[in-house]
Design an enzyme around this catalytic site. Structure first.
Site, mmCIF file in Angstrom:
data_model
loop_
_atom_site.group_PDB
_atom_site.id
_atom_site.type_symbol
_atom_site.label_atom_id
_atom_site.label_comp_id
_atom_site.label_asym_id
_atom_site.label_seq_id
_atom_site.Cartn_x
_atom_site.Cartn_y
_atom_site.Cartn_z
ATOM 1 N N LYS A 238 -52.866 -65.532 -73.037
ATOM 2 C CA LYS A 238 -54.083 -64.974 -72.872
ATOM 3 C C LYS A 238 -54.405 -64.493 -71.528
ATOM 4 O O LYS A 238 -55.246 -63.596 -71.097
ATOM 5 C CB LYS A 238 -55.359 -66.064 -73.265
ATOM 6 C CG LYS A 238 -56.613 -65.479 -73.426
ATOM 7 C CD LYS A 238 -57.636 -66.604 -73.935
ATOM 8 C CE LYS A 238 -58.937 -66.094 -73.937
ATOM 9 N NZ LYS A 238 -60.021 -67.174 -74.084
ATOM 10 N N GLN A 239 -53.931 -65.491 -70.437
ATOM 11 C CA GLN A 239 -54.414 -65.398 -68.961
ATOM 12 C C GLN A 239 -53.239 -66.057 -68.221
ATOM 13 O O GLN A 239 -52.826 -66.789 -68.686
ATOM 14 C CB GLN A 239 -55.720 -65.665 -68.978
ATOM 15 C CG GLN A 239 -56.081 -67.250 -69.048
ATOM 16 C CD GLN A 239 -57.445 -67.626 -69.305
ATOM 17 O OE1 GLN A 239 -57.828 -67.914 -70.451
ATOM 18 N NE2 GLN A 239 -57.967 -67.883 -68.417
ATOM 19 N N TRP B 25 -65.263 -73.461 -65.356
ATOM 20 C CA TRP B 25 -64.420 -73.608 -64.403
ATOM 21 C C TRP B 25 -64.296 -72.356 -63.438
ATOM 22 O O TRP B 25 -63.720 -72.298 -62.141
ATOM 23 C CB TRP B 25 -62.836 -74.016 -64.602
ATOM 24 C CG TRP B 25 -61.854 -73.014 -65.181
ATOM 25 C CD1 TRP B 25 -62.499 -72.402 -66.541
ATOM 26 C CD2 TRP B 25 -60.498 -72.464 -64.957
ATOM 27 N NE1 TRP B 25 -61.309 -71.509 -66.644
ATOM 28 C CE2 TRP B 25 -60.087 -71.726 -65.752
ATOM 29 C CE3 TRP B 25 -59.922 -72.777 -63.860
ATOM 30 C CZ2 TRP B 25 -59.142 -70.916 -65.801
ATOM 31 C CZ3 TRP B 25 -58.388 -72.247 -63.828
ATOM 32 C CH2 TRP B 25 -58.045 -71.329 -64.895
ATOM 33 N N ASP B 26 -64.774 -71.257 -64.007
ATOM 34 C CA ASP B 26 -64.611 -69.900 -63.476
ATOM 35 C C ASP B 26 -65.291 -70.088 -62.124
ATOM 36 O O ASP B 26 -64.810 -69.274 -60.961
ATOM 37 C CB ASP B 26 -65.534 -68.962 -64.280
ATOM 38 C CG ASP B 26 -64.968 -68.899 -65.814
ATOM 39 O OD1 ASP B 26 -64.358 -69.926 -66.185
ATOM 40 O OD2 ASP B 26 -65.252 -67.637 -66.314
ATOM 41 N N GLU C 294 -55.579 -70.171 -73.506
ATOM 42 C CA GLU C 294 -56.129 -70.855 -74.473
ATOM 43 C C GLU C 294 -55.546 -70.581 -75.819
ATOM 44 O O GLU C 294 -55.955 -70.859 -76.905
ATOM 45 C CB GLU C 294 -57.612 -70.544 -74.530
ATOM 46 C CG GLU C 294 -58.437 -71.211 -73.492
ATOM 47 C CD GLU C 294 -59.855 -70.956 -73.270
ATOM 48 O OE1 GLU C 294 -60.196 -69.753 -74.060
ATOM 49 O OE2 GLU C 294 -60.801 -71.435 -72.574
#
Ligand code: BGC
Length: 764
Positions: free
Chosen positions: A602-603, A358-359, A490
């Site tokens: 995580k992000q 998806w990046d 994640e």
């Protein structure tokens, strides 16, 4: 490892001094690529120290069978590995009877590597003393041609410094290679043919299972006494998968000798007869010659920089960081071939399999849209359109969805899911949202609506159908929920009602419904074609609407924030700043279940939603959510700091925005996540670009107009960048006193700066 070993420089990445401990990291950082192939900065000559060999060809992969103890229904059958491709760079060297190997030399001095990003070449030079006492000066330049993208070029020169030397150059090509991440020393290449003719050689091999056929080729020219030598190999070693030539030269002390090697790959993806294609491309390269090939390379990079450069005054590290990011993105993907995409490690390592994530849609498309012709971004969208059937199949066969619901893979090479962790494959379904968002973003930025009736609408319908079926009704809450997911963060699996996922699911359904309506009014024949093809009824649309109109979003009214997921506030909410440094990175220090139970993020997750849908929320809401979630975020995904930098800039938290900028732009150069030896983080590099353009520059497109709200970190004297906005090139320069806009082209353009309309005249 010394993390500060890259010398600050505006245009180059420079390492000085030979340190065996840093070889693998430098092999990643000094990688080169040309969109079609890539090469880690491995030494040409034999090296017996620690190294990670990596040569990569775009689009070539191997489906590694998934092996798990307990097979669960729907498991993807394979994990796609990017393959370490046959070696074309190798040149073994013997000097006065000794194998030349930096690991066994008694002394190495004046060692320097340079990756010249302005001109697109990699250079290495040093003095070395062999065990036999011979001292040599070595100078090597290598590049992968942008113009002839099947060709790499090496110019390798040796000057004996303290005595005459007999040098044997042994250039070779070798398909007997394996992957670092191979299980059980598995081989991926099956040798088919070895052929030589004069100074040229060809090794043809094909990948097991996927049967990509690749001819690896080389052509060698020897130089001595300042001249080209008409030498043929004095002998040749031939194996089924390797060929090695021997060239002897006697070199007087102080005299330079050398070998020029042209090498590379021709691939069955592009040619019927790969050997013939290799012969032809060698001819073309030889006709140009080394100097012209190098000049073409410099010119081709100058063109890329002309449009995509970002300048930063007064902060060399920041300048080097952004150029490194822009350089790597262009080394990875140039938009020439719509079958290709952007792997998270590009051509710098094996991890992430060189596959599409998806990046691409969430992070890379804005960079390519604004710095290249709009066709490049359209190609990236078309890539997904071409894989729509596979996404429908994926949803149907693996997960039991019906009626044309499409679930795009989280990771893919050819449209099939090719990641094998269930929580990623089955649960990280939010990727569907980014793919729809990219269609919206493309139209918003380029104004090219034609993509939607031609292709995009079918994708939007497949995705909306998926979300409609994936949501379930809770009688308890009288609302729709999306259960059992993994969000962008994640570090949480199988959670219920991830705010980001629920939000983007609703948005996708609403957006698809709006576009159906718009296409029916403005492109009736496309509308008819598509509706007939996908068999969409008004009754189905009403069903979608029920779900989108009544979606549940977890929220704490008391704190005024959205909840990352149900129950988030029940965690032991110790902030990152109160977590002992020794515990980080938590993904390396803690067991997985402890990571999952922790509140650490995580992000960007909730904040990813605020990034995409900034206009849907007030600034106060953004600030409350930012302050809360940022304090639990460990940024252990490379994709995290850039989104935080953009939001911090919007919220006038400039020190934070700057710190996140450095972290994203120098993530690899300063090895923040202590893993650069595995390769560089290519997709997040587009996020770095966004943190300047959208973060500090405040670029947005609203109602068909370009807006900027420029801010500048106090550490910088000024910065500038260009944007290709609807085929007009706008340049913006910002310093502490003023913002300047200029425009290339023929038409004037209204641009908004801090909300005020400014009419910019061309070439003024
Ligand atoms: C991130 C994902 C990303 C992947 C590839 C993971 O670490 O969590 O969001 O898609 O890396 O970059």
């Amino acid at each position: 490892m010394n993390q500060d070993y890259i010398k600050p420089d505006n245009w180059s990445i420079i390492e000085e001094g030979f340190d065996r401990e840093q070889v693998k990291s430098s092999e990643s950082l000094f990688s080169i690529g040309n969109g079609a192939m890539g090469q880690r900065a491995n030494f040409e000559e034999n090296y017996t120290g620690e190294t990670f060999q990596g040569s990569y060809i775009a689009g070539i992969y191997y489906p590694d069978k998934t092996k798990v103890g307990w097979w669960k229904n729907g498991y993807p059958k394979y994990f796609a590995k990017v393959l370490n491709a046959p070696n074309w760079i190798g040149i073994d060297i013997e000097i006065n009877g000794e194998n030349f190997d930096l690991n066994t030399c008694t002394e190495v001095s004046n060692y320097r590597r340079e990756l010249n990003m302005k001109e697109g070449w990699y250079h290495r030079s040093f003095h070395a003393t062999l065990k036999n006492g011979t001292e040599v000066a070595v100078d090597v330049r290598r590049f992968l041609s942008l113009d002839l993208d099947e060709v790499g070029v090496i110019n390798y020169e040796i000057t004996p410094l303290n005595k005459d030397a007999k040098i044997i150059y042994k250039p070779y090509i070798d398909a007997g290679v394996t992957n670092e991440d191979a299980n059980w020393d598995e081989k991926f290449w099956e040798p088919l043919d070895v052929k030589k003719s004069g100074n040229e050689a060809f090794v043809t091999a094909q990948t097991f299972k996927t049967h990509f056929k690749v001819t690896t080729f080389m052509q060698n020219t020897i130089f001595a006494k300042g001249e080209k030598q008409n030498l043929s190999p004095i002998s040749v070693d031939t194996k089924s998968d390797k060929i090695l030539f021997y060239y002897d030269v006697i070199v007087a002390k102080g005299e330079k000798s050398g070998i020029q090697k042209i090498g590379g790959y021709t691939v069955s993806l592009n040619h019927e007869d790969t050997i013939l294609a290799a012969e032809n491309v060698i001819k073309t390269a030889l006709a140009k010659g080394y100097n012209q090939l190098l000049q073409d390379q410099i010119d081709a990079w100058a063109k890329i920089w002309e449009m995509s450069d970002i300048t930063i005054d007064g902060d060399v590290k920041a300048q080097q960081g952004i150029r490194f990011n822009i350089f790597q993105l262009n080394q990875t993907y140039l938009g020439k071939d719509s079958r290709l995409n952007i792997g998270p490690k590009g051509f710098t390592g094996e991890k992430y399999g060189g596959s599409t994530y998806w990046d691409t849609e969430a992070y890379c498309i804005p960079f390519y849209m604004a710095t290249k012709d709009q066709q490049v971004a359209r190609n990236l969208l078309t890539y997904r359109y071409n894989q729509l059937d596979k996404a429908i199949e994926n949803a149907k066969d693996n997960l039991g969805f019906t009626n044309g619901a499409a679930l795009y893979p989280m990771v893919t090479m050819n449209g099939e899911e090719c990641h094998n962790e269930w929580e990623i494959t089955h649960e990280e379904i939010h990727r569907n949202g980014a793919i729809a968002f990219a269609i919206y973003n493309y139209y918003r930025f380029t104004g090219d609506y034609s993509y939607i009736p031609e292709k995009g609408l079918e994708v939007l319908i497949g995705i909306a159908r998926f979300w409609h079926q994936r949501a379930s009704f809770s009688k308890n809450k009288n609302q729709y929920m999306i259960l059992g997911v993994t969000g962008p963060n994640e570090y949480e699996n199988n959670i219920n009602n991830n705010f980001y996922t629920n939000y983007i699911a609703k948005w996708c359904i609403d957006y698809a419904a709006e576009q159906i309506q718009k296409v029916s009014l403005e492109y009736p024949s496309d509308h008819k074609r598509i509706i007939e093809k996908v068999k969409l009824s008004d009754a189905e649309l009403q069903e979608w609407n029920k779900v989108a109109g009544n979606m549940y979003f977890p929220r704490s009214e008391e704190m005024g924030i959205y909840l990352q997921q149900d129950g988030f506030l029940d965690k032991d909410l110790v902030r990152v700043k109160d977590l002992d440094r020794s515990q980080r990175p938590i993904n390396q220090k803690w067991s997985w279940d402890r990571v999952l139970r922790s509140p650490y993020i995580k992000q960007a997750d909730v904040l990813q939603c605020f990034y995409f849908f900034e206009d849907h929320f007030s600034k106060e809401e953004l600030e409350r959510n930012f302050d809360f979630y940022e304090s639990f975020t460990v940024h252990e995904s490379s994709l995290s700091p850039c989104v935080h930098s953009i939001q911090a800039a919007l919220l006038d938290k400039m020190d934070m925005a700057y710190a996140f900028y450095l972290r994203t732009s120098r993530l690899d150069l300063d090895d923040y996540n202590k893993e650069v030896e595995e390769g560089c983080h290519i997709t997040s590099m587009a996020g770095t670009w966004m943190s300047i353009v959208e973060g500090f520059g405040g670029m947005r497109v609203k109602n068909d107009a370009l807006h900027f709200s420029p801010k500048i970190p106090k550490e910088w004297g000024g910065y500038s960048f260009k944007i290709n906005f609807r085929n007009q090139i706008v340049k913006i320069s910002v310093n502490h006193q003023e913002t300047k806009l200029s425009l290339e082209g023929t038409q004037e353009l209204t641009v908004f700066v801090n909300g005020t309309a400014v009419l910019v005249q061309p070439n003024n």
